[in-house]
Design a protein around this motif. Sequence first.
Motif, PDB file in Angstrom:
ATOM      1  N   ARG A  64       0.831  -1.205   0.000  1.00 13.74           N
ATOM      2  CA  ARG A  64       0.000   0.000   0.000  1.00 13.74           C
ATOM      3  C   ARG A  64       0.865   1.254   0.000  1.00 13.74           C
ATOM      4  NH1 ARG A  64      -2.800  -2.966   3.976  1.00 13.74           N
ATOM      5  NH2 ARG A  64      -1.997  -1.598   5.612  1.00 13.74           N
ATOM      6  N   TRP A  65       2.001   1.201   0.724  1.00 14.62           N
ATOM      7  CA  TRP A  65       2.874   2.375   0.743  1.00 14.62           C
ATOM      8  C   TRP A  65       3.439   2.641  -0.653  1.00 14.62           C
ATOM      9  CZ3 TRP A  65       7.837   3.630  -0.537  1.00 14.62           C
ATOM     10  CH2 TRP A  65       8.222   4.923  -0.173  1.00 14.62           C
ATOM     11  N   ILE A  66       3.903   1.607  -1.353  1.00 12.76           N
ATOM     12  CA  ILE A  66       4.435   1.780  -2.709  1.00 12.76           C
ATOM     13  C   ILE A  66       3.378   2.368  -3.626  1.00 12.76           C
ATOM     14  CG2 ILE A  66       5.296   0.557  -4.744  1.00 12.76           C
ATOM     15  CD1 ILE A  66       6.568  -1.473  -2.771  1.00 12.76           C
ATOM     16  N   ALA A  67       2.158   1.835  -3.540  1.00 12.51           N
ATOM     17  CA  ALA A  67       1.078   2.326  -4.391  1.00 12.51           C
ATOM     18  C   ALA A  67       0.832   3.811  -4.165  1.00 12.51           C
ATOM     19  CB  ALA A  67      -0.197   1.522  -4.116  1.00 12.51           C
ATOM     20  N   GLU A  68       0.791   4.245  -2.906  1.00 12.16           N
ATOM     21  CA  GLU A  68       0.571   5.657  -2.604  1.00 12.16           C
ATOM     22  C   GLU A  68       1.771   6.510  -3.017  1.00 12.16           C
ATOM     23  OE1 GLU A  68      -2.117   7.393  -1.325  1.00 12.16           O
ATOM     24  OE2 GLU A  68      -3.155   5.521  -1.807  1.00 12.16           O
ATOM     25  N   ALA A  69       2.985   6.002  -2.782  1.00 16.30           N
ATOM     26  CA  ALA A  69       4.182   6.767  -3.143  1.00 16.30           C
ATOM     27  C   ALA A  69       4.236   7.033  -4.644  1.00 16.30           C
ATOM     28  CB  ALA A  69       5.434   6.013  -2.687  1.00 16.30           C
ATOM     29  N   LEU A  70       3.826   6.071  -5.444  1.00 19.97           N
ATOM     30  CA  LEU A  70       3.791   6.270  -6.892  1.00 19.97           C
ATOM     31  C   LEU A  70       2.780   7.350  -7.268  1.00 19.97           C
ATOM     32  CD1 LEU A  70       4.006   2.530  -7.931  1.00 19.97           C
ATOM     33  CD2 LEU A  70       5.625   4.291  -8.655  1.00 19.97           C
ATOM     34  N   LEU A  71       1.604   7.296  -6.670  1.00 19.47           N
ATOM     35  CA  LEU A  71       0.569   8.283  -6.983  1.00 19.47           C
ATOM     36  C   LEU A  71       1.009   9.700  -6.637  1.00 19.47           C
ATOM     37  CD1 LEU A  71      -2.688   6.499  -5.741  1.00 19.47           C
ATOM     38  CD2 LEU A  71      -1.974   6.852  -8.110  1.00 19.47           C
ATOM     39  N   HIS A  72       1.804   9.851  -5.572  1.00 22.65           N
ATOM     40  CA  HIS A  72       2.191  11.180  -5.099  1.00 22.65           C
ATOM     41  C   HIS A  72       3.569  11.615  -5.601  1.00 22.65           C
ATOM     42  CE1 HIS A  72      -1.315  11.652  -2.560  1.00 22.65           C
ATOM     43  NE2 HIS A  72      -1.138  10.430  -2.105  1.00 22.65           N
ATOM     44  N   GLU A  78     -10.061  -5.209  -5.260  1.00 27.32           N
ATOM     45  CA  GLU A  78     -10.847  -3.991  -5.036  1.00 27.32           C
ATOM     46  C   GLU A  78      -9.949  -2.788  -4.800  1.00 27.32           C
ATOM     47  OE1 GLU A  78     -14.225  -2.364  -1.876  1.00 27.32           O
ATOM     48  OE2 GLU A  78     -13.933  -4.529  -2.159  1.00 27.32           O
ATOM     49  N   ASP A  79      -8.890  -2.975  -4.002  1.00 31.09           N
ATOM     50  CA  ASP A  79      -7.949  -1.879  -3.743  1.00 31.09           C
ATOM     51  C   ASP A  79      -7.188  -1.504  -5.005  1.00 31.09           C
ATOM     52  OD1 ASP A  79      -8.751  -1.893  -1.104  1.00 31.09           O
ATOM     53  OD2 ASP A  79      -7.087  -3.147  -0.436  1.00 31.09           O
ATOM     54  N   ALA A  80      -6.780  -2.513  -5.786  1.00 34.10           N
ATOM     55  CA  ALA A  80      -6.052  -2.236  -7.025  1.00 34.10           C
ATOM     56  C   ALA A  80      -6.920  -1.461  -8.016  1.00 34.10           C
ATOM     57  CB  ALA A  80      -5.565  -3.539  -7.650  1.00 34.10           C
ATOM     58  N   LEU A  81      -8.202  -1.806  -8.115  1.00 34.40           N
ATOM     59  CA  LEU A  81      -9.091  -1.089  -9.026  1.00 34.40           C
ATOM     60  C   LEU A  81      -9.242   0.375  -8.606  1.00 34.40           C
ATOM     61  CD1 LEU A  81     -11.824  -3.826  -9.600  1.00 34.40           C
ATOM     62  CD2 LEU A  81     -10.100  -3.040 -11.238  1.00 34.40           C
ATOM     63  N   ARG A  82      -9.288   0.607  -7.315  1.00 34.26           N
ATOM     64  CA  ARG A  82      -9.349   1.997  -6.836  1.00 34.26           C
ATOM     65  C   ARG A  82      -8.063   2.735  -7.209  1.00 34.26           C
ATOM     66  NH1 ARG A  82     -12.418   0.094  -2.186  1.00 34.26           N
ATOM     67  NH2 ARG A  82     -10.484  -0.315  -1.060  1.00 34.26           N
ATOM     68  N   TRP A  83      -6.923   2.029  -7.119  1.00 36.31           N
ATOM     69  CA  TRP A  83      -5.649   2.649  -7.485  1.00 36.31           C
ATOM     70  C   TRP A  83      -5.639   3.004  -8.972  1.00 36.31           C
ATOM     71  CZ3 TRP A  83      -1.641   2.044 -10.847  1.00 36.31           C
ATOM     72  CH2 TRP A  83      -0.479   2.751 -10.558  1.00 36.31           C
ATOM     73  N   PHE A  84      -6.130   2.112  -9.819  1.00 34.89           N
ATOM     74  CA  PHE A  84      -6.183   2.398 -11.256  1.00 34.89           C
ATOM     75  C   PHE A  84      -6.980   3.680 -11.509  1.00 34.89           C
ATOM     76  CE2 PHE A  84      -6.131  -2.479 -11.930  1.00 34.89           C
ATOM     77  CZ  PHE A  84      -4.765  -2.513 -11.748  1.00 34.89           C
ATOM     78  N   ALA A  85      -8.130   3.818 -10.845  1.00 33.24           N
ATOM     79  CA  ALA A  85      -8.955   5.007 -11.047  1.00 33.24           C
ATOM     80  C   ALA A  85      -8.231   6.272 -10.598  1.00 33.24           C
ATOM     81  CB  ALA A  85     -10.273   4.845 -10.282  1.00 33.24           C
ATOM     82  N   ARG A  86      -7.492   6.191  -9.502  1.00 35.89           N
ATOM     83  CA  ARG A  86      -6.794   7.365  -8.973  1.00 35.89           C
ATOM     84  C   ARG A  86      -5.564   7.724  -9.810  1.00 35.89           C
ATOM     85  NH1 ARG A  86      -5.265   6.186  -3.041  1.00 35.89           N
ATOM     86  NH2 ARG A  86      -4.591   8.372  -3.123  1.00 35.89           N
ATOM     87  N   SER A  87      -5.027   6.764 -10.564  1.00 39.45           N
ATOM     88  CA  SER A  87      -3.782   7.015 -11.301  1.00 39.45           C
ATOM     89  C   SER A  87      -4.003   7.840 -12.564  1.00 39.45           C
ATOM     90  CB  SER A  87      -3.114   5.690 -11.677  1.00 39.45           C
ATOM     91  OG  SER A  87      -3.869   4.994 -12.657  1.00 39.45           O
ATOM     92  N   GLY A  88      -5.260   8.029 -12.976  1.00 36.03           N
ATOM     93  CA  GLY A  88      -5.520   8.831 -14.167  1.00 36.03           C
ATOM     94  C   GLY A  88      -5.017  10.255 -14.001  1.00 36.03           C
ATOM     95  N   GLY A  89      -4.296  10.753 -14.992  1.00 37.36           N
ATOM     96  CA  GLY A  89      -3.769  12.109 -14.944  1.00 37.36           C
ATOM     97  C   GLY A  89      -2.466  12.274 -14.202  1.00 37.36           C
ATOM     98  N   THR A  90      -1.909  11.188 -13.678  1.00 31.74           N
ATOM     99  CA  THR A  90      -0.655  11.292 -12.925  1.00 31.74           C
ATOM    100  C   THR A  90       0.579  11.124 -13.801  1.00 31.74           C
ATOM    101  OG1 THR A  90      -0.655   8.912 -12.437  1.00 31.74           O
ATOM    102  CG2 THR A  90      -1.769  10.367 -10.858  1.00 31.74           C
ATOM    103  N   GLY A  91       0.406  10.674 -15.041  1.00 32.55           N
ATOM    104  CA  GLY A  91       1.561  10.376 -15.882  1.00 32.55           C
ATOM    105  C   GLY A  91       2.140   9.004 -15.644  1.00 32.55           C
ATOM    106  N   LEU A  92       1.462   8.185 -14.837  1.00 30.32           N
ATOM    107  CA  LEU A  92       1.928   6.820 -14.582  1.00 30.32           C
ATOM    108  C   LEU A  92       1.436   5.869 -15.669  1.00 30.32           C
ATOM    109  CD1 LEU A  92       1.258   6.543 -10.742  1.00 30.32           C
ATOM    110  CD2 LEU A  92       3.505   6.643 -11.852  1.00 30.32           C
ATOM    111  N   VAL A  93       2.281   4.910 -15.995  1.00 27.14           N
ATOM    112  CA  VAL A  93       1.950   3.817 -16.903  1.00 27.14           C
ATOM    113  C   VAL A  93       2.103   2.534 -16.105  1.00 27.14           C
ATOM    114  CG1 VAL A  93       2.631   2.598 -19.012  1.00 27.14           C
ATOM    115  CG2 VAL A  93       2.720   5.106 -18.921  1.00 27.14           C
ATOM    116  N   TYR A  94       1.229   1.564 -16.322  1.00 28.82           N
ATOM    117  CA  TYR A  94       1.322   0.342 -15.519  1.00 28.82           C
ATOM    118  C   TYR A  94       0.962  -0.895 -16.334  1.00 28.82           C
ATOM    119  CZ  TYR A  94      -3.763   0.970 -15.050  1.00 28.82           C
ATOM    120  OH  TYR A  94      -5.098   1.142 -15.306  1.00 28.82           O
ATOM    121  N   GLN A  95       1.455  -2.030 -15.860  1.00 33.05           N
ATOM    122  CA  GLN A  95       1.044  -3.353 -16.301  1.00 33.05           C
ATOM    123  C   GLN A  95       0.460  -4.054 -15.083  1.00 33.05           C
ATOM    124  OE1 GLN A  95       1.017  -4.761 -19.261  1.00 33.05           O
ATOM    125  NE2 GLN A  95       2.801  -4.170 -20.488  1.00 33.05           N
ATOM    126  N   ALA A  96      -0.603  -4.833 -15.256  1.00 27.69           N
ATOM    127  CA  ALA A  96      -1.244  -5.520 -14.142  1.00 27.69           C
ATOM    128  C   ALA A  96      -1.610  -6.942 -14.552  1.00 27.69           C
ATOM    129  CB  ALA A  96      -2.494  -4.755 -13.703  1.00 27.69           C
TER     130      ALA A  96
END
Length: 240
Positions: free
Chosen positions: A104-112, A125-143
Amino acid sequence: MAAWVLQPDHRTPPVPAGSGIAPGPWRHPDGGQIMNGAYERRLSAWQIEVVTVWYGYPLSHWLGPRMPRFSSPMVSSWNPVLAQGLTVEPGAPSPYRDESWCDRWIAEALLHGRKPYGAFTLPAEDALRWFARSGGTGLVYQARMDGDRIRVVAGTAERYAQLFDLDALIADYLYALPPELAEPEAAALDLHRCHSPALHYILSDNAEIRFAQAPLSVRGLTLGYPPCETAARIAAEAQS
């Protein structure tokens, strides 16, 4: 020996409140206050000592060469500690509350924007919430699914030359290490100027294998780890 100097960092875990945990043994020598944060002190013109402390309990403690030119808000002594759940004394109290804390810390650190690249595994469920929050951050991901959880590898699309002062970092490696160790690392960093963590280590073929095989200077920087700690590892591996 020089005094410990606190390196202010918003990654520092908060001290426990109302938990009944007794503070650890690390105290400021000039006043006896409980140490909490990342501290460093100069041992010589060439070497520094670094410790991360949570509520008086050390989580990491290492020596490395001084690398005075480079700094970055995406690089911190806390990044390897909190991403890996490090402790100097495994039985001591720590800020890690459960087995998913570091993910969870890594996920938040990436977003911020506190890390340029990282991998984490969370309940779907937590990962899906992370995907929604990552929009507009400039992050690219594979899942991919990992049992009933989702494993995510994510990183920024910005190029290394935009993220970091590579000239300063290369100069520091050439200053801190013998030429036979520094020059290959410096060349690898130079080659990454036009790459980005996302395009090179997420979207390319065999991206995770490619990342695992990258030189230590590149891997450490991509994860947001302190170059002086990485340089110490490079020197230690050369002697082993």
